[in-house]
Design a protein around this motif. Structure first.
Motif, PDB file in Angstrom:
ATOM      1  N   ILE A   1       0.882  -1.167   0.000  1.00  0.00           N
ATOM      2  CA  ILE A   1       0.000   0.000   0.000  1.00  0.00           C
ATOM      3  C   ILE A   1       0.921   1.219   0.000  1.00  0.00           C
ATOM      4  O   ILE A   1       1.399   1.658   1.045  1.00  0.00           O
ATOM      5  N   SER A   2       1.182   1.766  -1.168  1.00  0.00           N
ATOM      6  CA  SER A   2       2.178   2.831  -1.297  1.00  0.00           C
ATOM      7  C   SER A   2       1.784   4.083  -0.524  1.00  0.00           C
ATOM      8  O   SER A   2       2.622   4.707   0.133  1.00  0.00           O
ATOM      9  N   ILE A   3       0.510   4.466  -0.626  1.00  0.00           N
ATOM     10  CA  ILE A   3       0.006   5.639   0.087  1.00  0.00           C
ATOM     11  C   ILE A   3      -1.341   5.290   0.697  1.00  0.00           C
ATOM     12  O   ILE A   3      -2.236   4.803  -0.001  1.00  0.00           O
ATOM     13  N   TYR A   4      -1.467   5.518   1.991  1.00  0.00           N
ATOM     14  CA  TYR A   4      -2.773   5.362   2.625  1.00  0.00           C
ATOM     15  C   TYR A   4      -3.473   6.707   2.493  1.00  0.00           C
ATOM     16  O   TYR A   4      -3.194   7.650   3.226  1.00  0.00           O
TER      17      TYR A   4
ATOM     18  N   MET B   1       4.691   1.414   2.673  1.00  0.00           N
ATOM     19  CA  MET B   1       3.960   2.685   2.618  1.00  0.00           C
ATOM     20  C   MET B   1       4.936   3.857   2.651  1.00  0.00           C
ATOM     21  O   MET B   1       5.857   3.896   3.458  1.00  0.00           O
ATOM     22  N   GLN B   2       4.713   4.836   1.766  1.00  0.00           N
ATOM     23  CA  GLN B   2       5.570   6.012   1.692  1.00  0.00           C
ATOM     24  C   GLN B   2       4.876   7.276   2.180  1.00  0.00           C
ATOM     25  O   GLN B   2       5.537   8.205   2.652  1.00  0.00           O
ATOM     26  N   GLY B   3       3.552   7.330   2.044  1.00  0.00           N
ATOM     27  CA  GLY B   3       2.784   8.497   2.455  1.00  0.00           C
ATOM     28  C   GLY B   3       1.549   8.092   3.221  1.00  0.00           C
ATOM     29  O   GLY B   3       0.976   7.022   2.970  1.00  0.00           O
ATOM     30  N   LEU B   4       1.141   8.947   4.174  1.00  0.00           N
ATOM     31  CA  LEU B   4      -0.006   8.646   5.017  1.00  0.00           C
ATOM     32  C   LEU B   4      -0.881   9.874   5.153  1.00  0.00           C
ATOM     33  O   LEU B   4      -0.420  10.926   5.600  1.00  0.00           O
ATOM     34  N   ASP B   5      -2.149   9.754   4.725  1.00  0.00           N
ATOM     35  CA  ASP B   5      -3.166  10.744   5.059  1.00  0.00           C
ATOM     36  C   ASP B   5      -3.820  10.264   6.348  1.00  0.00           C
ATOM     37  O   ASP B   5      -4.486   9.231   6.355  1.00  0.00           O
ATOM     38  N   MET B   6      -3.608  10.974   7.429  1.00  0.00           N
ATOM     39  CA  MET B   6      -4.032  10.490   8.738  1.00  0.00           C
ATOM     40  C   MET B   6      -5.548  10.282   8.769  1.00  0.00           C
ATOM     41  O   MET B   6      -6.318  11.195   8.468  1.00  0.00           O
ATOM     42  N   PRO B   7      -6.006   9.070   9.120  1.00  0.00           N
ATOM     43  CA  PRO B   7      -7.450   8.820   9.195  1.00  0.00           C
ATOM     44  C   PRO B   7      -8.051   9.492  10.424  1.00  0.00           C
ATOM     45  O   PRO B   7      -7.459   9.476  11.505  1.00  0.00           O
ATOM     46  N   ASP B   8      -9.241  10.070  10.262  1.00  0.00           N
ATOM     47  CA  ASP B   8      -9.855  10.793  11.372  1.00  0.00           C
ATOM     48  C   ASP B   8     -10.804   9.935  12.194  1.00  0.00           C
ATOM     49  O   ASP B   8     -11.177  10.324  13.306  1.00  0.00           O
ATOM     50  N   SER B   9     -11.182   8.764  11.696  1.00  0.00           N
ATOM     51  CA  SER B   9     -12.146   7.919  12.407  1.00  0.00           C
ATOM     52  C   SER B   9     -11.500   6.767  13.167  1.00  0.00           C
ATOM     53  O   SER B   9     -12.156   6.095  13.963  1.00  0.00           O
ATOM     54  N   VAL B  10     -10.220   6.505  12.940  1.00  0.00           N
ATOM     55  CA  VAL B  10      -9.513   5.397  13.582  1.00  0.00           C
ATOM     56  C   VAL B  10      -9.092   5.811  14.997  1.00  0.00           C
ATOM     57  O   VAL B  10      -8.652   6.934  15.226  1.00  0.00           O
ATOM     58  N   LEU B  11      -9.237   4.878  15.944  1.00  0.00           N
ATOM     59  CA  LEU B  11      -8.857   5.133  17.331  1.00  0.00           C
ATOM     60  C   LEU B  11      -7.417   4.717  17.614  1.00  0.00           C
ATOM     61  O   LEU B  11      -6.724   5.399  18.378  1.00  0.00           O
ATOM     62  N   GLU B  12      -6.972   3.606  17.028  1.00  0.00           N
ATOM     63  CA  GLU B  12      -5.610   3.117  17.222  1.00  0.00           C
ATOM     64  C   GLU B  12      -5.022   2.742  15.871  1.00  0.00           C
ATOM     65  O   GLU B  12      -5.612   1.939  15.149  1.00  0.00           O
TER      66      GLU B  12
END
Length: 257
Positions: A77-80, A101-112
């Motif tokens: 998964i190259s970019i989440y 993974m190289q890039g991450l868009d921080m998820p707003d609904s995940v707790l952990e």
């Protein structure tokens, strides 16, 4: 590695082709303790998201990546991205380890969230969003800055060990009133700045700065009344001021340096 007790075992991927449209629903390869483990997911471009569906209608806990020794769980998964996150809208506990993974868009609904053992050098955090994240584990990545993490104001645990961070300004944590654990061990820290404000972190219990390049710590701006463990082993720190340590960390049980 001992085999876990499994409640179900599935062949992973069910693909249904209809005309030119492609629909692909992933189902669990392993189900263990309410965790759903997926295998062989390859997302390297936005076009790979078309038609993807995940089993988050049944499982809030999802694992992707290297987890079991006895199962082929290899994935890329190259970019989440935010688009991928929308396809996992019901997931609250997410692990994506060793998926390159190289890039991450921080998820707003995940707790952990655990995205350890990747190649992440870019994290996007939207200042206009409200994030529910309580625990964030990003060990062994390529991050050089965490300045944008101030928008993660519900964080209780932050694990940034084994990254490439040179400077840590503790004013960042003034935006995280519930923080309990901070781990920046084995980075490249040359300086830990106390910040320009008096910083009071009521709940901080553990601070790990092991294996950096710190020559000192300025404690006069800090009061961490619940801190019990401070580890600065593997730094060229000569001696910490005893009276400043007792004032800043009145409940400290163990300091290692």
């Amino acid at each position: 590695m001992a085999f876990p007790r499994l409640s179900s075992w599935f062949v992973l991927t069910l693909a249904v082709l209809s005309g030119s449209a492609r629909y692909q629903r992933y189902i669990c390869q392993v189900i263990e303790d309410d965790w759903c483990t997926l295998q062989r997911i390859f997302i390297t471009s936005r076009s790979d998201l078309s038609g993807l569906r995940f089993p988050d209608d049944q499982f809030e806990r999802l694992r992707i990546g290297q987890y079991y020794d006895f199962a082929d769980t290899d994935s890329v998964i190259s970019i989440y991205s935010a688009g991928l996150n929308r396809r996992m809208s019901g997931v609250r506990y997410l692990q994506m380890n060793a998926v390159r993974m190289q890039g991450l868009d921080m998820p707003d609904s995940v707790l952990e969230l655990d995205v350890s053992d990747n190649w992440i050098s870019r994290v996007y955090i939207d200042p206009d969003k409200s994030y529910n994240l309580r625990k964030l584990k990003m060990r062994n990545n390529l991050l050089t800055s965490v300045a944008s993490f101030k928008y993660l104001n519900q964080l209780e645990e932050l694990d940034m060990a084994e990254n490439l961070i040179h400077l840590l300004n503790f004013e960042l944590f003034s935006f995280m009133p519930y923080i309990r654990t901070i781990d920046f061990s084995h980075n490249r820290l040359l300086e830990v700045r106390p910040g320009s404000i008096k910083l009071l972190l009521h709940y901080l219990e553990r601070l790990d700065l092991t294996g950096n390049q710190l020559i000192g710590m300025k404690l006069h701006q800090w009061t961490f009344p619940s801190l019990r463990m401070l580890n600065v082993t593997g730094n060229p720190i000569g001696r910490l001021n005893y009276f400043e340590v007792r004032r800043a960390f009145p409940r400290l049980k163990r300091v290692t340096y």
